[in-house]
Design an enzyme around this catalytic site. Sequence first.
Site, PDB file in Angstrom:
ATOM      1  N   GLU A 505       0.829  -1.212   0.000  1.00  0.00           N
ATOM      2  CA  GLU A 505       0.000   0.000   0.000  1.00  0.00           C
ATOM      3  C   GLU A 505       0.863   1.261   0.000  1.00  0.00           C
ATOM      4  OE1 GLU A 505      -2.969  -0.315  -0.746  1.00  0.00           O
ATOM      5  OE2 GLU A 505      -3.138  -2.457  -0.377  1.00  0.00           O
ATOM      6  N   ASP A 570       3.743  -4.445  -5.613  1.00  0.00           N
ATOM      7  CA  ASP A 570       4.226  -5.730  -5.096  1.00  0.00           C
ATOM      8  C   ASP A 570       5.750  -5.763  -5.037  1.00  0.00           C
ATOM      9  OD1 ASP A 570       1.764  -6.887  -4.654  1.00  0.00           O
ATOM     10  OD2 ASP A 570       1.712  -7.985  -6.546  1.00  0.00           O
TER      11      ASP A 570
END
Length: 669
Positions: A505, A570
């Site tokens: 995030e 990621d």
Amino acid sequence: MNDSADYCDDFYNYVCGGFVNSTLIPDDKNSVNIFITLNDKVTKQLNTIISRPSQPDEPEIFKLAKSLYKICMDTNAIEEQGVKPLFDYVEQLGGWPVLKKDNEWDESLFNWKENIAQILENKFWVTGFFGFYQTIDIKNNTRRVIGLSDYNAGLARKNLIKGLEDKSVLNYFNYMVNMSVALGAEQEHAEEELKEALEFEIKLTNLTRPDEDYRDQTLAYNPMTLGDLAKRYPYFEWKKYFNYELSPSNISVDNDEIIIVSNPDYFDKLDELIDSTPKKTQANLLIWKEIRSLSGFLNKNIREVNGNYAKIRTGIIKGTPRWMKCTNTVSSTFSIATNALYVREYFKKESKDNVAVMIKNIHNQFIKLLNSTSWLDEETRINAIKKAEKINQFVAYPDELLNNSIINDYHKAFENFEMIGDSYLESSSNLDFFGNKIGWSELREKNVPNMWDSFATRSSTANAFYSSSENSIMLPAGILQGEFFNNELPKYMNYGAIGGVVGHEIMHAFDDQGKQYDADGNVFDWWSNSTNEQYKKKAQCIIDQYGNYTVKEINMNINGINTQGENIADNGGIKAVYLAYNDWSSNNELEKKLPGFNFNSRQMFWVAYANTWCSKSRLESQKLRLIYDNHSPSEFRVNGPLSNIEEFSTDFGCPIGSKMNPEKKCTIW
């Protein structure tokens, strides 16, 4: 685990192969993974709360939430009412032509430019050819504005524009026909008329842009005054329409009102397409869209049409249980109320405090990464660090959810609101109307980013979020449990699991879309030209890497462009988390090995990360995910990032040239 797999060849298979081989997908699920399992747990917890009898002294909004659940669960009342509430509504629009004989439908009763229907005392101007909504100005996030978007099709653009030769389009068409037959249409007549409606929908969809275009946030940012809008598109009474929609909120607009148009070219061509389309075809499509949106509130016969389409589309064998659907409806309609009840009963405050410490460590490591990134020029680096330092962090829930006085005050507008007897459709429509009324009443109010209520709406969600317009991350209480986080587990497990989510995030602030926003959450180009070009080259490496991945079971490739933001998050996210765990472990005692595993703590970190992505999906679901989801399939969320990270190969001793340690690696941060 799958000990027969080589972790230097396929780490996902090594960690998740045992799960994939042994897991059976429940009949009502299209996939099984940790997120779904945890979401089911949260849904059961919410159901326990909202199915309890109301207490005299509890806030009125809690009572309303429980009342909606009862109405939703009262299938006997829904069966008694049948389709009458739907027909009463549709007839006000002139009726659905496909249900009438050729000489029965009166086209003079239909006008797409002024389609007004009423449910109870609430009137709706039905405009299915464009979207009208309130949004936040992406270049000034303190300002609320009106947004205008192009056509929202009933199927993915990628498929719909291929026509009936595409299997998913054929299934969608059969769904339209089956719904009309269930409501009384003749099969042959329905196939003929709805084929024309489908062809019209395809033409509308061809006027829209593909999703890939909207990676650039400014492409959908086309502000113009209402006066200019009316001059450019004189075929519709925009001012009259806007003021009609806003009148329940005592708001009005004049010609100076700023409208953000997402796709001006669409509106340039819309009138010509509609004028060349028979009114009956227009009506069949528009009313189909209304019926589809309302069909879930109707009797079993109609709901089964929806269920059969869902089975074909997703591969599920049976539908979601009624109690679960009703719980989800209530928790989305009254999110703050249900979340207040949830965190009071199911969340431990010490988890909130421990996760906050972990976030701080990961956040600090990411700033160190920015400091050491060689391709950033100094001015851009300073701006990047400024943005990273200003990322707001919301963990578990806002304390306001624990205060009944605040909850009552926030929902003051609902004080005199009542459900409509036992009518599920009418009560839900009334709630929608009331919610829109409240929402539009805030149009002239200053938007204050990072207010408690935006986080409160998500506090029970088993997921995490980054908001570009607020430059904030949210880790709701719903995800801070189970295999993601446990205070009793070793730190390498928690860092690899929930830490991986946190890093992901945070990294969204600097993915291909997040990077377009500044530290305050406004779209602003703060990158130097040379550094921006470097970023694009590095992002292209990620695009190409993932675009070459094939999901073997369905022989389809990932869309590297649409998934690039998630893939960048990621890759950079788990790297920052790994550095944070190493920093923590260097200042603390060596953690014990996990029983049954002969791995050291660093290796277990990677195992814990991969474990969060173990997933098994039906083939139909895999296809849908590649079309609709901006996330890569699970195996590539493991093998993709880890094959780009030197530290992983070092920890597992993977030789250069192995699949998990390729010579060419894609890295941005």
